[in-house]
Design a protein around this motif. Structure first.
Motif, mmCIF file in Angstrom:
data_model
loop_
_atom_site.group_PDB
_atom_site.id
_atom_site.type_symbol
_atom_site.label_atom_id
_atom_site.label_comp_id
_atom_site.label_asym_id
_atom_site.label_seq_id
_atom_site.Cartn_x
_atom_site.Cartn_y
_atom_site.Cartn_z
ATOM 1 N N ALA A 212 0.813 -1.217 0.000
ATOM 2 C CA ALA A 212 0.000 0.000 0.000
ATOM 3 C C ALA A 212 0.850 1.273 0.000
ATOM 4 O O ALA A 212 0.452 2.279 0.563
ATOM 5 N N LEU A 213 2.029 1.190 -0.587
ATOM 6 C CA LEU A 213 2.845 2.394 -0.631
ATOM 7 C C LEU A 213 3.675 2.451 -1.908
ATOM 8 O O LEU A 213 3.981 1.437 -2.507
ATOM 9 N N MET A 214 3.984 3.679 -2.269
ATOM 10 C CA MET A 214 4.922 3.866 -3.379
ATOM 11 C C MET A 214 6.177 4.490 -2.811
ATOM 12 O O MET A 214 7.092 3.794 -2.418
ATOM 13 N N CYS A 215 6.219 5.818 -2.667
ATOM 14 C CA CYS A 215 7.422 6.397 -2.067
ATOM 15 C C CYS A 215 7.481 6.122 -0.573
ATOM 16 O O CYS A 215 8.552 6.107 0.017
ATOM 17 N N GLY A 216 6.328 5.955 0.052
ATOM 18 C CA GLY A 216 6.287 5.600 1.461
ATOM 19 C C GLY A 216 6.331 6.762 2.433
ATOM 20 O O GLY A 216 6.301 6.557 3.645
ATOM 21 N N PHE A 217 6.364 7.959 1.925
ATOM 22 C CA PHE A 217 6.512 9.087 2.842
ATOM 23 C C PHE A 217 5.248 9.358 3.650
ATOM 24 O O PHE A 217 5.319 9.782 4.793
ATOM 25 N N CYS A 218 4.093 9.073 3.051
ATOM 26 C CA CYS A 218 2.833 9.292 3.759
ATOM 27 C C CYS A 218 2.504 8.126 4.672
ATOM 28 O O CYS A 218 1.592 8.209 5.493
ATOM 29 N N THR A 219 3.210 7.005 4.492
ATOM 30 C CA THR A 219 2.813 5.736 5.103
ATOM 31 C C THR A 219 2.745 5.757 6.638
ATOM 32 O O THR A 219 1.745 5.305 7.200
ATOM 33 N N ILE B 14 -3.071 12.535 3.204
ATOM 34 C CA ILE B 14 -2.972 12.631 1.746
ATOM 35 C C ILE B 14 -1.770 11.824 1.273
ATOM 36 O O ILE B 14 -0.707 11.856 1.892
ATOM 37 N N CYS B 15 -1.966 11.072 0.191
ATOM 38 C CA CYS B 15 -0.874 10.346 -0.436
ATOM 39 C C CYS B 15 -0.588 10.991 -1.777
ATOM 40 O O CYS B 15 -1.414 10.958 -2.680
ATOM 41 N N ARG B 16 0.571 11.603 -1.884
ATOM 42 C CA ARG B 16 0.925 12.328 -3.110
ATOM 43 C C ARG B 16 1.123 11.359 -4.278
ATOM 44 O O ARG B 16 0.930 11.706 -5.426
ATOM 45 N N CYS B 17 1.536 10.126 -3.965
ATOM 46 C CA CYS B 17 1.720 9.137 -5.028
ATOM 47 C C CYS B 17 0.366 8.575 -5.467
ATOM 48 O O CYS B 17 0.291 7.912 -6.500
ATOM 49 N N GLY B 18 -0.643 8.773 -4.668
ATOM 50 C CA GLY B 18 -1.988 8.371 -5.084
ATOM 51 C C GLY B 18 -2.318 6.911 -4.879
ATOM 52 O O GLY B 18 -3.132 6.342 -5.601
ATOM 53 N N THR B 19 -1.740 6.288 -3.868
ATOM 54 C CA THR B 19 -2.020 4.871 -3.701
ATOM 55 C C THR B 19 -3.204 4.614 -2.750
ATOM 56 O O THR B 19 -3.230 3.689 -1.957
ATOM 57 N N PHE B 20 -4.222 5.472 -2.893
ATOM 58 C CA PHE B 20 -5.381 5.411 -1.999
ATOM 59 C C PHE B 20 -6.129 4.077 -2.072
ATOM 60 O O PHE B 20 -6.624 3.583 -1.067
HETATM 61 S S1 FES Z 1 3.274 6.555 -1.064
HETATM 62 FE FE1 FES Z 1 4.220 8.402 -1.769
HETATM 63 S S2 FES Z 1 3.014 9.895 -0.729
HETATM 64 FE FE2 FES Z 1 1.920 8.087 -0.304
#
Ligand code: FES
Ligand code: FAD
Ligand code: SF4
Ligand code: FES
Lengths: 329, 212
Positions: free
Chosen positions: B151-158, B188-194
């Motif tokens: 459930a993550l891409m860059c992982g910063f919002c995780t 908010i997830c900037r990568c959009g992995t909602f």
């Molecule tokens: S995984 Fe990149 S901001 Fe949510």
């Protein structure tokens, strides 16, 4: 953020005493507005007085059959309150979508009512407009798509940012205020002030050492209420326009009503034309449409926000339909 | 005073410091000193509410069940206090304005934006960060589900999402999808992995989140 001295006040008296100070002292409630302003150097108080532990955080019934809400009550506690929603559904409707869950967990009723404008020129340190002691309003010839469409005589063209202020005005609430000179009560409708060159630095009647301590709601009586918001985003934002209506009924006929619009004027905007259009009429779709039309007859949009007139019209109409129990989207 | 303070990691929130800012902040040093002196004298004279700061003051926090003693200025946010002074860097600082949720922590059972909370204001409260969710080396159900469904891409919002989802499931163990959407509205997830975040939360709910 500029460094500041901090006072954790634990009584109304201590809070007022701590605010009476030679430099700039500001009350801190949930901090959801104030801390951001301080980080952006819009406000640089020398002293911050935490009032969360000083002011009432509960709601209690009054002897007159109404309710009294403490300024330190958090929005989430208002939302979860067992009785307020039953008696004053529009307050809950207005509170439901304020900001985000995290904001509702921290923000207080007092802070919500006293939050400062969201005008992006106001929020940007570089723009020294009327509200920051300057001598112009950048919104007039600038980006004004979210600014006022009513009450646009200036000098400032903000929309009042508080969601709770609108139903409080519509229910005829009174605010209790304390200060170094004692306490006073101010009708919600008179608390918020239209900008003039003399008072443009503030949005309400509070003196620097005064605090709002309670919202007193009268018993609603035999009323029908409706609330409708138009939002661009489902969360993380303020409504584009919204309306609360509180209608005193005589059978199926509207005896009198309060129609208050939010996010359209520097104060919660009570629409006399809409109220006149409702009085004596049956509560139905035709009445709602007529009242909505009457409400926007007063609109004077700016260069970039004429679109908000239609949104305001829709908000008024649907709030009335909502009060009539007619389903809208 | 001002120049050394300006170098603290929790101070500058802008990428570049303009000349105007510099002049303003440089002016603050002397003013702030004056305030301390005045504040102290006043506090003694009135024996009214105690004025502390603007310099460092002791702040005791209870974080993930442990006491953390700090000496920080009253202006330091909970997020900066824990990230910069307590080595709890799991929760992220992204917007620093209460608009993204990356800093989400749980204070007395409810999610808050740690960037928009003063550390000095949450003394005596139970603070939980993303570091406090796993127990004896095993991830909690939400953390595990985020790994399982990716459930993550860059992982910063995780970290913020995991804290928010954990708080949601502790209060509402069997949420509807509407309740999940609303419960996670503040992140908010900037990568959009909602979509994956929803899936992970549903999966975690099915397993059940046990409060550690
Ligand atoms: S995984 Fe990149 S901001 Fe949510
Ligand atoms: C992304 C986002 C979306 C938002 N959406 C909405 C929305 O849709 N509707 C809405 O209404 N708000 C919205 N808000 C604003 C938010 O609701 C307010 O910032 C919050 O309610 C302020 O309350 P607080 O207790 O945190 O106040 P604080 O930030 O602590 O204080 C706000 C101001 O009021 C003063 N103050 C505090 N308490 C008192 C008192 N008792 N008497 C006098 N003055 C006092 C403070 O000095 C300060 O100037 C949003 C905010 C964000 C960040
Ligand atoms: S609308 Fe008000 S706050 Fe915004 S720029 Fe004009 S004067 Fe300033
Ligand atoms: S860093 Fe706190 S909400 Fe974005």
């Amino acid at each position: 953020m500029k460094a500041f001295a901090y006072v954790n006040a634990t009584s109304e008296k201590d809070a007022v005493a701590a605010l009476k100070f030679d430099g700039i002292a500001l009350p801190l409630a949930g901090g959801q507005d104030l801390l951001a302003r301080m980080k952006d150097y819009i406000d640089t108080p020398e002293r911050v007085v935490n009032v969360k532990n000083a002011l009432d955080r509960t709601a209690a019934p009054t002897s007159g059959g109404g309710w009294r809400i403490g300024a330190s009550m958090k929005i989430v506690d208002l939302l979860e309150h067992a009785d307020i929603g039953k008696m004053y559904p529009a307050i809950i409707a207005a509170a439901t979508d304020i900001g985000t869950p995290q904001i509702r967990h921290q923000a207080t009723v007092g802070g919500n009512l006293n939050q400062r404008p969201r005008c992006w020129y106001f929020r940007n340190e570089e723009f020294v407009c009327y509200k920051k002691g300057g001598s112009r309003c950048f919104a007039v010839n600038g980006e004004n798509q979210y600014h006022a469409i009513f009450g646009n005589d200036g000098p400032s063209h903000i929309v009042h940012p508080s969601s709770l202020a609108v139903p409080f005005v519509a229910y005829g609430a009174t605010f209790r205020v304390i200060g170094s000179k004692g306490e006073r009560e101010v009708a919600a409708a008179e608390y918020f002030t239209m900008p003039t060159l003399q008072n443009v630095l503030k949005e309400n009647v509070l003196d620097d050492d005064e605090l709002l301590t309670h919202v007193m709601l009268p018993a609603p009586g035999n009323v029908k209420t409706g609330h409708y918001e138009v939002r661009y985003k489902a969360s993380h934002d303020w409504p584009l326009a919204f309306t609360t209506v509180v209608l005193a009924m005589n059978g199926g006929i509207v005896q009198s009503g309060r129609v208050v619009l939010g996010a359209v004027a520097p104060v919660p905007w009570r629409s006399k034309p809409a109220e006149d259009a409702l009085a004596g009429k049956p509560l139905n779709e035709a009445t709602a449409a007529a009242a909505a039309e009457a409400a926007v007859s007063e609109a004077k949009p700016m260069s970039g926000n004429a679109y908000k007139v239609q949104i305001a019209r829709t908000a008024v109409k649907r709030a009335i339909l909502n009060a009539a129990g007619i389903k809208t989207v | 005073m001002s120049s050394s303070k300006d170098n603290l990691p929790d101070k500058p929130d802008r990428v570049s410091v303009s000349r105007r800012d510099f002049l303003k902040t440089a002016g603050v040093g002397s003013l702030a000193t004056a305030v301390t002196a005045a504040g102290a004298a006043e506090a003694e004279a009135q024996a009214g509410p105690r004025v502390v700061g603007p310099g460092d003051v002791p702040v005791a926090l209870t974080v993930n069940g442990k006491r953390v003693d700090l000496r920080i200025e009253p202006r330091v946010t909970l997020l900066d206090a824990l990230r910069n002074r307590a080595d709890l860097t799991g929760n992220k600082r992204v917007c620093d304005r209460g608009s993204c949720g990356a800093c989400t922590m749980i204070v007395d059972g409810r999610t808050v934006y740690a960037c928009s909370t003063l550390a000095i204001d949450v003394q005596g409260k139970q603070i939980r960060t993303v570091e406090g969710l796993a127990s004896s080396g095993s991830l909690n159900a939400v953390q595990q589900a985020f790994c399982d469904v990716d459930a993550l891409m860059c992982g910063f919002c995780t970290p913020g999402f995991i804290v928010a989802a954990t708080a949601l499931l502790e209060r509402t163990p069997n949420p509807t999808s509407e309740q999940i959407r609303r419960g996670l509205d503040g992140n908010i997830c900037r990568c959009g992995t909602f979509v994956r975040i929803m899936e992970a939360t549903v999966a975690a709910a099915a397993k059940g989140v046990r409060r550690v």
